[in-house]
Design a protein around this motif. Structure first.
Motif, PDB file in Angstrom:
ATOM      1  N   ALA A 184      22.294 -25.154  -4.143  1.00  0.00           N
ATOM      2  CA  ALA A 184      21.493 -25.081  -5.365  1.00  0.00           C
ATOM      3  C   ALA A 184      20.025 -24.768  -5.103  1.00  0.00           C
ATOM      4  O   ALA A 184      19.216 -24.745  -6.031  1.00  0.00           O
ATOM      5  N   SER A 185      19.684 -24.478  -3.850  1.00  0.00           N
ATOM      6  CA  SER A 185      18.290 -24.264  -3.464  1.00  0.00           C
ATOM      7  C   SER A 185      17.766 -22.890  -3.905  1.00  0.00           C
ATOM      8  O   SER A 185      18.435 -21.877  -3.748  1.00  0.00           O
ATOM      9  N   LYS A 186      16.550 -22.867  -4.432  1.00  0.00           N
ATOM     10  CA  LYS A 186      15.900 -21.597  -4.801  1.00  0.00           C
ATOM     11  C   LYS A 186      15.651 -20.739  -3.555  1.00  0.00           C
ATOM     12  O   LYS A 186      15.786 -19.514  -3.600  1.00  0.00           O
ATOM     13  N   GLN A 204      28.238 -40.403 -13.277  1.00  0.00           N
ATOM     14  CA  GLN A 204      27.286 -39.991 -12.251  1.00  0.00           C
ATOM     15  C   GLN A 204      26.217 -39.064 -12.830  1.00  0.00           C
ATOM     16  O   GLN A 204      26.245 -38.714 -14.013  1.00  0.00           O
ATOM     17  N   LYS A 205      25.281 -38.694 -11.979  1.00  0.00           N
ATOM     18  CA  LYS A 205      24.243 -37.755 -12.385  1.00  0.00           C
ATOM     19  C   LYS A 205      24.805 -36.336 -12.359  1.00  0.00           C
ATOM     20  O   LYS A 205      25.554 -35.975 -11.450  1.00  0.00           O
ATOM     21  N   PRO A 206      24.428 -35.504 -13.311  1.00  0.00           N
ATOM     22  CA  PRO A 206      24.884 -34.114 -13.285  1.00  0.00           C
ATOM     23  C   PRO A 206      24.117 -33.304 -12.248  1.00  0.00           C
ATOM     24  O   PRO A 206      23.081 -33.740 -11.727  1.00  0.00           O
ATOM     25  N   VAL A 207      24.642 -32.145 -11.941  1.00  0.00           N
ATOM     26  CA  VAL A 207      23.881 -31.159 -11.177  1.00  0.00           C
ATOM     27  C   VAL A 207      22.716 -30.691 -12.048  1.00  0.00           C
ATOM     28  O   VAL A 207      22.873 -30.500 -13.263  1.00  0.00           O
ATOM     29  N   HIS A 208      21.549 -30.519 -11.434  1.00  0.00           N
ATOM     30  CA  HIS A 208      20.382 -30.063 -12.193  1.00  0.00           C
ATOM     31  C   HIS A 208      19.742 -28.882 -11.489  1.00  0.00           C
ATOM     32  O   HIS A 208      19.568 -28.892 -10.264  1.00  0.00           O
ATOM     33  N   GLY A 247      29.057 -26.604 -11.908  1.00  0.00           N
ATOM     34  CA  GLY A 247      27.625 -26.758 -12.101  1.00  0.00           C
ATOM     35  C   GLY A 247      26.809 -26.212 -10.953  1.00  0.00           C
ATOM     36  O   GLY A 247      25.827 -25.484 -11.152  1.00  0.00           O
ATOM     37  N   THR A 248      27.203 -26.542  -9.737  1.00  0.00           N
ATOM     38  CA  THR A 248      26.451 -26.091  -8.559  1.00  0.00           C
ATOM     39  C   THR A 248      26.424 -24.580  -8.475  1.00  0.00           C
ATOM     40  O   THR A 248      25.367 -23.973  -8.194  1.00  0.00           O
ATOM     41  N   HIS A 249      27.555 -23.937  -8.728  1.00  0.00           N
ATOM     42  CA  HIS A 249      27.598 -22.482  -8.558  1.00  0.00           C
ATOM     43  C   HIS A 249      27.036 -21.724  -9.755  1.00  0.00           C
ATOM     44  O   HIS A 249      26.603 -20.576  -9.602  1.00  0.00           O
ATOM     45  N   ILE A 250      27.002 -22.341 -10.934  1.00  0.00           N
ATOM     46  CA  ILE A 250      26.241 -21.751 -12.038  1.00  0.00           C
ATOM     47  C   ILE A 250      24.761 -21.732 -11.679  1.00  0.00           C
ATOM     48  O   ILE A 250      24.073 -20.722 -11.843  1.00  0.00           O
TER      49      ILE A 250
END
Length: 571
Positions: free
Chosen positions: A337-339, A257-261, A279-282
């Motif tokens: 993951a939103s700014k 799958q696609k990674p978190v970006h 990934g999401t929480h990093i």
């Protein structure tokens, strides 16, 4: 009056101070390729494959198999994991998810009873074993992206298993620590020669494990999922209190799958999506910290650590409430993951206030999917797992993290083939109402975070990963900031002392500080109101391995954690 002035002067000095830690830094540089893993022999196995013409994927599998031999307590073919891969020619980044899954016999309430908790069924014996996925991950990676056969990449591991390797004092201590579990479930294993832990300096041979690798080389993954290795695995699980069948193994599916970006100060972060929360929480933690002038706060200063600890609390409150296998649960990944959501959370941090009540935030307004009501689950505290990074001469990158969960997993070792079975079912919540409760075929929540970072120009910048349960998230984030904000080299960034501040159930946990941070900084954080505990420098705070790219000198800079037996090897 004079005392008050002096106190203010001392306070100002403390606020201005950074960490006084003198790291045991051992940088390694190379031009052609590099492997950084938690054991020198495993790193050398990967480099051996690179030197024979293999690419980064081939070398990663060689490293993974060698780690199964020389670090059998932490990972192996009885477990699972994640790999993040970037291809040099196209720039594409993919995520391989070969995480274990719950067997078909799993129920949401399987660990809910007091009797189950008392017997520690989620961590000991056959009932704690998830269906392993790593073998499917290995063969998929080789078939899709590798250039060598399994027999070729397994050769170094087979040699190590048959000829043996010298046991390190740290390994003897780990076996000793797990002696009760091993002696109950696997008294005749190679790790307990004569019924006692393998001694430091002795040569540990594992012919049964070599037999498993040879069978996989001749018969492929079917030997595991529909053959003699699988049959022995199922028997071992069921003989130790579990309920698994060949149907469980035959039905296992791995995911590409696609990674978190995400981004941090213009650097692109690629890491693991669910069933890993990592990934999401990093990305979330770095997004929050991006709202503060981290560099000017100074490394491991009171102000920096205060802001970081407060951000960690909010991240872990969200992790507990929302994170689970997205095949079963609607998770607000885009919101987390939103700014904009991170900016909202950053606005809750006050320089002189310490949050005691930490409810989960509301990322749903920043998410596309519909809102859901959740009851979250907790996290684990163990320090196991193994992470490594590989770069080849063409610039292909693999970051990989693999595990059997606790050291020596469930304690069950498949006698005919000598590999440790995971206790990954403990990564589910024992609360049947949790989003992370066990269900047939469900992946348990993870924190594994093999991560690839690109610089603002889109060039490879760093590959990094860690072991250490939920501290993986905080270790990787702190190492990224050590490099990006504080300009550290790879091993320098890894060796710095770290902090960890969880939250759960709406309340803040203790601020845990690793020994090596300036004592005056810790004292000031206590005065500020943090419930603080200092712990020894060591594996609890995560053990990391990574490679940093130095484009000005056209070389790679490897680092590996002294909290483990990590060694980077290049050529």
């Amino acid at each position: 009056m004079r005392k008050s002035i002096m106190a203010l002067v001392v306070l100002a000095l403390v606020l201005a101070a950074g960490s006084a830690f003198a790291a045991d830094v051992k940088e390694v540089y190379s031009k052609n390729g590099m492997v950084s893993s938690a054991h020198e022999l495993a790193s050398k196995a990967g480099v051996e494959i690179l030197q024979k013409g293999g690419n980064a994927i081939d070398a990663a599998i060689a490293t993974m198999l060698a780690l199964n031999v020389v670090e059998p307590n932490a990972s192996g073919i009885g477990g699972g994991g994640f790999s993040t891969i970037r291809f040099a020619k196209t720039g594409e980044v993919v995520e391989l998810d070969y995480r274990e899954v719950a067997p078909l016999s799993a129920t949401k309430d399987m660990y809910a009873s007091e009797a189950s908790k008392k017997a520690k069924e989620s961590v000991l014996g056959g009932k704690s074993v998830g269906v392993p996925g790593i073998v499917k991950g290995i063969f998929t990676a080789l078939d899709k992206y590798g250039t060598m056969s399994f027999a070729e990449v397994a050769a170094p591991a087979i040699r190590l298993a048959e000829e043996g390797f010298e046991v390190h004092p740290m390994q003897t201590q780990i076996i000793t620590d797990e002696f009760e579990k091993l002696s109950k479930y696997s008294p005749d294993s190679a790790f307990l020669p004569g019924g006692l832990p393998a001694e430091t300096g002795s040569v540990l041979k594992q012919p049964e494990l070599a037999k498993a690798f040879r069978l996989l080389a001749s018969d492929g993954p079917d030997a595991f999922y529909n053959g003699p290795i699988g049959e022995a695995l199922v028997a071992a699980v069921n003989n130790s209190g579990g309920k698994m069948s060949m149907e469980d193994l035959k039905g296992y599916k791995m995911i590409v799958q696609k990674p978190v970006h995400g981004t941090y100060r213009g650097y692109s972060i690629y890491s693991t999506p669910p069933a890993s929360s990592g990934g999401t929480h990093i990305v979330q933690l770095l997004n929050i910290m991006e709202n503060f002038p981290v560099k000017s706060l100074k490394h491991n200063s009171p102000d920096y650590l205060h802001h970081l600890a407060e951000a960690m609390k909010m991240v872990f409150a969200d992790r507990q409430k929302y994170m689970a296998d997205t095949a079963f649960v609607n998770v607000p990944l885009a919101g987390l993951a939103s700014k904009e959501y991170a900016k909202e959370l950053a606005g809750k941090i006050r320089r002189y206030d310490v949050m005691k009540d930490v409810p989960a935030g509301d990322p749903w307004p920043y998410n596309d999917a519909g809102k859901k009501a959740y009851l979250g689950g907790g996290g684990n505290q163990h320090i196991s797992t193994s992470s490594f990074s590989v770069v080849d001469a063409e610039g292909n990158i693999v970051a990989s993290t693999n595990t059997v969960n606790y050291f020596f997993g469930s304690g069950v070792i498949v006698p005919e083939f000598g590999f440790v079975l995971n206790n990954e079912m403990d990564d589910f919540s024992q609360d049947p109402n949790s989003v992370n409760a066990p269900e047939p075929g469900k992946r348990p929540l993870s924190s594994m975070s093999p991560t690839i970072v690109l610089d603002p120009e889109g060039r490879p910048f760093m590959t990094i990963g860690a072991a250490g349960a939920m501290r993986i998230i905080t270790a990787v984030s702190q190492i990224v900031m050590n490099v990006v904000d504080f300009g550290m080299s790879m091993d320098q960034a890894i060796e710095q002392p770290r902090i960890f501040n969880p939250a759960g159930g709406g309340k803040a946990g203790k601020l845990l500080i690793e020994e090596g941070i300036d004592p005056s900084t810790a004292d000031y954080l206590k005065l500020r109101g943090h419930d603080l505990e200092i712990r020894p420098f060591g594996g609890y705070f995560g053990t990391a391995q990574g490679i940093l790219f130095d484009h000005t000198k056209n070389r790679m800079n490897g680092g590996a954690d002294s909290r483990r037996l990590g060694v980077p090897v290049g050529y």
